[in-house]
Structures are given as structure tokens and as C-alpha cells.
Design a protein around this motif. Structure first.
Motif, PDB file in Angstrom:
ATOM      1  N   ASN A 167       1.032  -1.336  -0.003  1.00 26.22           N
ATOM      2  CA  ASN A 167       0.075  -0.021  -0.073  1.00 26.22           C
ATOM      3  C   ASN A 167       0.862   1.264  -0.097  1.00 26.22           C
ATOM      4  O   ASN A 167       0.641   2.247   0.614  1.00 26.22           O
ATOM      5  CB  ASN A 167      -0.836   0.003   1.148  1.00 26.22           C
ATOM      6  CG  ASN A 167      -2.112  -1.116   1.097  1.00 26.22           C
ATOM      7  OD1 ASN A 167      -2.162  -1.681   0.015  1.00 26.22           O
ATOM      8  ND2 ASN A 167      -2.813  -1.394   2.075  1.00 26.22           N
ATOM      9  N   CYS A 187       1.166   0.876  -6.832  1.00 29.00           N
ATOM     10  CA  CYS A 187       0.480   0.664  -5.612  1.00 29.00           C
ATOM     11  C   CYS A 187      -1.026   1.742  -5.530  1.00 29.00           C
ATOM     12  O   CYS A 187      -1.957   1.247  -5.448  1.00 29.00           O
ATOM     13  CB  CYS A 187       0.861   0.850  -4.365  1.00 29.00           C
ATOM     14  SG  CYS A 187       2.082  -0.620  -3.707  1.00 29.00           S
ATOM     15  N   ARG A 207       0.447  -4.726  -3.406  1.00 25.78           N
ATOM     16  CA  ARG A 207       1.690  -5.068  -3.130  1.00 25.78           C
ATOM     17  C   ARG A 207       2.616  -4.796  -4.485  1.00 25.78           C
ATOM     18  O   ARG A 207       2.052  -5.629  -5.398  1.00 25.78           O
ATOM     19  CB  ARG A 207       1.860  -6.381  -2.228  1.00 25.78           C
ATOM     20  CG  ARG A 207       3.369  -6.627  -1.905  1.00 25.78           C
ATOM     21  CD  ARG A 207       3.443  -8.098  -1.334  1.00 25.78           C
ATOM     22  NE  ARG A 207       2.604  -8.055  -0.151  1.00 25.78           N
ATOM     23  CZ  ARG A 207       3.255  -7.844   1.092  1.00 25.78           C
ATOM     24  NH1 ARG A 207       4.436  -7.238   1.075  1.00 25.78           N
ATOM     25  NH2 ARG A 207       2.602  -7.913   2.264  1.00 25.78           N
TER      26      ARG A 207
END
Length: 463
Positions: free
Chosen positions: A38, A128, A142
Motif C-alpha cells: 500500500n 500501488c 503489493r
């Protein structure tokens, strides 16, 4: 990496008690790994591995030893101790070493080793963000970047001296979609024998959005119906079925032991006449390419199946002895701790003449396997079971509702004969292949194909 005198003395010591072949493999590998969850870095690691492997042949017998102490004294001691397991008289000496000059097939424009982590993190953070912004139901993204620099040297008693400098880079992205009751994920991992210029060759944000879209699509998908039906398998990673269910059966590791359904089948029809399969370790900058294999043999393009006829196996040096045939440049190993054996490089089905649109339009009913996942295979029988990450129902020649939980079940040699359409949209994808000589980078690939009938696992339909 080592002095020529050290190599000569080591190989000479290995031949003292009757071995008819000796080989020294020296390797130094540096790996850099960076990953983000993230948008925040959660892994940043560097590793350095160095060592040597010594291999001896005595007829069709092989002895292998390895060490990370490459001083001349230790290597000679290792050679003598390894050779002592062979009882015989010395009949073979050392041929003059001839250094092979590798062709510059894989130019590196931006060396990733030593680059600042901040610079490497930029495309990962952007990917991300692109996945998370796609939809509020994407709760996790990820991303990762791996670069590996490997220098190898192979020298043997037949006079081979080969050195290779290999750089590989790979970008990975996984998106996870979640609802109140379900979670679905999708991932991609493009890479090649390239440097950081990988990110000028791919659109990392677009790949992240694609992963997010697939995860969301599968979140709302209906359960897949089970049964026998036509199956259309898309290009790219769809080639994993041929790689696993058929490619491993063409490796001499299995063929020489008569542990393959394709043993003693050279010159015979094993596939539809529409099928041509190739293994090519020379493709410039490809993920599975190298100038030399891990025995010092130049890589080459091998036609495995031509218009349905089996033309070649993938053969390493030891199994070439057992089979009475030539090597094909396919001896590979994960690192110096493994003895090499026959493995695939970049293996794919060649393009045909059908368009993807016509293949779908000519299918009244069936399964469209757009994105393949992992599975299990028995190389001796070719039996496989593969998950489909992204699947759709084909109805009246059109792609309809998405399906989840689909699996493809069958035998590789039977599927080859059932292929009745081959598309013109060849594409390759990257993966890691595990076998007796460890985990190695390989390309899989194919155009879109249609299999006349396959067993599809899913949910039984009530009658």
C-alpha cells in the motif's frame, strides 16, 4: 573470477582416479529486493552468494560437490576427496582450455545494482497508488522490484572455458479486492534479462490497474460450471500448461529414465498438425535467455514439435551420454549448490493463422481461460490440474459472464492432440520453474488456442 592455473590444477586433481570428465562451475550472485505494501516499503534486502561446484563423470555416473571456499588449496582438496569415490585408473587428461567469447545478446542500459532505493521505489509507489485508486474495494496492493546480477564461469576437462554476465530484473504487482464475504486477488510479474530500463518497456501503472480490474471482476463472478467442454486459453501465461504438462516431459532428465510419456517418440505425431513448439534460449533480453547454459554450451533455438511431429528433446551433457545424442544448450541450475540438468529456457507455442476474434466467434459454448494460475503436474503421465485466475463463459460465440473457481484437468499429451485453433497473437510471460536443479527463471508463452474438449472443474450443475 579464478586464476586459470587454479582451475587447471583443480580439474587435473579431479581426474586422478579415473573420472573421464571433470567440470568446475564458479558463480557470484548479487540480489536486490524491494517491496511495498500500500505504498510503504516493507522489504528492502540485498544478498550476495559466492561459491563453486565440482562435477565428475565416470561413464554414466555423476558425482557432485560444492563449496564457498574457492582458494586453490581447498578446491584441490575437494577435487581429490570427490575423485576418491571413483575407483579406477586414469585414462583421460585435461584438454587445452579455449575461452569462448559470449555474444552481446542482452545489452543492459541502466544497471540496477547500486541504484538508490528511493529511485527504485518510485514506480512501485505509483503502481500501488494506481491499484488502490481503481476502486474502493481494492484494499491491498503489493508491488516489488527484484534485480539479480550473476557472473558465472564454467571450465571442464574437454577444454571449455565460458564466462557469462547475467542481469535480470522483474516487477511484481498484486491487487486484493474484498467484499463483506469474499476476497479475490490478481497478480502479474513482467521481467527480462534487462536493467532498470524495464520500466521504460512496461507501463507499471497500467499493469497495476489490470490486476485490480481482474480481482474486482472475480469478486463478483459466478461459480464455474463443471464438465467436459471446449476451452479457449488466451496467450501469454496460458503457455504455463504446455510448459508444465508437456515441456517437462521433453526434458532429458525424464526422457533418459523412460519416465516421460514422450520417451522414444522422436519423429512421431504427438500433437495436432497446428502445433509447433519452440524452446529458444537466444531471444535477446528475454527472462530465460543466456549466452551460455550452465555447462558452458552456447544456448540455441530448439524446435521441439514441428507441425505436430516431435523433433527434439532438451538435453544436458550427462543425459546426452545416456541417450547417445547431442547437447542442446539447456543445462541449467539455480546456483552452484545444484548440479545442472536439462531445463527449459523460453518455451512457447508458435503463432498460427486464426485471429482471437474468430476463435471466440467459432465457439458456440465453452470456457474462456483468460488468465492462468498455478497447478500440479505428474511428469511421468502428463496429468495436470491448473487453476484459472480469470475465466468467462462463452455462449453463442461471445464472451459472457465471468466465472470463478475454474480448474482445467487433463493430460498434456492428450490436450496437444485436441488443439483445433491456434491464434496469431503470440505473447510470452515470465515465471520461476522448480525442478531437480532448483528454481530458475523461464518464459512461457503461446498465442490464443482452442482445445476441442477438456475437463473443467467447478461446481456441478443440477439437472
Amino acid at each position: 573470477m579464478l586464476k586459470q592455473s587454479t582451475i587447471l590444477h583443480t580439474i587435473e586433481a579431479a581426474l586422478q582416479t579415473g573420472a573421464d570428465f571433470a567440470e568446475l562451475y564458479v558463480e557470484q550472485t548479487k540480489s536486490n529486493r524491494l517491496s511495498m505494501l500500500n505504498g510503504k516499503i516493507d522489504t528492502a534486502a540485498t544478498s550476495l552468494d559466492y561459491g563453486a561446484g565440482l562435477r565428475l563423470f565416470f561413464g554414466n555416473r555423476m558425482i557432485y560437490a560444492y563449496t564457498n571456499d574457492t582458494t586453490e588449496q581447498h578446491l584441490i582438496q575437494l577435487a581429490r576427496e570427490t575423485a576418491a569415490t571413483i575407483k579406477g585408473n586414469r585414462l583421460h587428461g585435461m584438454a587445452p582450455l579455449q575461452k569462448a567469447v559470449p555474444q552481446s545478446m542482452h545489452p543492459i542500459y541502466i544497471d540496477p545494482d547500486g541504484m538508490a532505493k528511493k529511485r527504485k521505489a518510485e514506480p512501485l509507489a505509483s503502481a500501488c497508488a494506481a491499484a488502490l485508486a481503481f476502486d474502493s474495494r481494492i484494499l491491498q496492493a503489493r508491488s516489488g522490484f527484484l534485480d539479480v546480477t550473476k557472473d558465472v564461469l564454467v571450465a571442464n576437462s574437454e577444454g571449455i572455458w565460458a564466462e557469462d554476465h547475467r542481469v535480470r530484473s522483474r516487477f511484481t504487482i498484486e491487487a486484493v479486492a474484498s467484499s463483506a464475504t469474499e476476497k479475490q486477488s490478481s497478480h502479474f510479474g513482467p521481467g527480462g534479462s534487462v536493467g532498470f530500463e524495464l520500466f521504460s518497456q512496461i507501463d507499471a501503472d497500467a499493469i497495476a490497474k489490470k490486476a485490480a480490474r481482474i480481482a474486482l471482476t472475480m469478486l463478483d463472478a459466478k461459480p464455474c460450471p463443471a464438465g467436459r467442454m471446449p476451452v479457449v486459453i488466451d496467450n501469454g501465461f496460458g503457455g504455463v500448461i504446455f510448459h508444465e504438462a508437456c515441456g517437462h516431459g521433453l526434458e532429458a532428465t525424464a526422457v533418459a529414465r523412460n519416465a516421460s510419456v514422450f520417451s522414444d517418440m522422436l519423429g512421431k505425431q504427438i500433437a495436432s498438425p497446428l502445433v509447433t513448439a519452440i524452446d529458444d534460449g537466444t531471444i535477446p533480453n528475454a527472462w530465460g535467455s543466456a549466452s551460455f547454459d550452465d555447462e558452458g554450451t552456447p544456448t540455441r533455438r530448439n524446435i521441439l514439435i514441428e507441425n505436430g511431429i516431435l523433433r527434439s528433446y532438451l538435453v544436458d551433457r550427462l543425459n546426452a551420454r545416456k541417450m547417445g545424442t547431442d547437447v542442446t544448450g539447456n543445462a541449467r541450475r539455480e546456483n552452484y549448490r545444484f548440479a545442472p540438468t536439462s531445463r527449459m529456457t523460453n518455451t512457447f507455442l508458435a503463432a498460427g493463422n486464426s485471429t482471437p476474434q474468430s476463435i471466440i466467434a467459432d465457439t458456440p459454448y465453452g470456457l474462456y481461460a483468460k488468465q492462468m494460475g498455478g497447478g500440479s503436474v505428474d511428469p511421468a503421465t502428463g496429468s495436470f490440474n491448473f487453476a484459472v485466475l480469470e475465466a468467462y463463459l462463452i455462449r453463442n460465440g461471445e464472451i459472457c459472464e465471468p466465472l470463478r473457481g475454474a480448474t482445467l484437468i487433463g493430460k498434456g499429451h492428450e490436450v496437444l492432440l485436441q488443439i483445433d485453433r491456434v491464434g496469431n497473437n503470440l505473447k510470452r510471460a515470465q515465471g520461476m520453474c522448480g525442478s531437480s536443479s532448483g528454481s530458475i527463471p523461464t518464459d512461457v508463452g503461446q498465442p490464443m488456442i482452442r482445445v476441442q474438449e477438456m475437463t473443467v472443474g467447478g461446481r456441478e450443475q443440477r439437472k
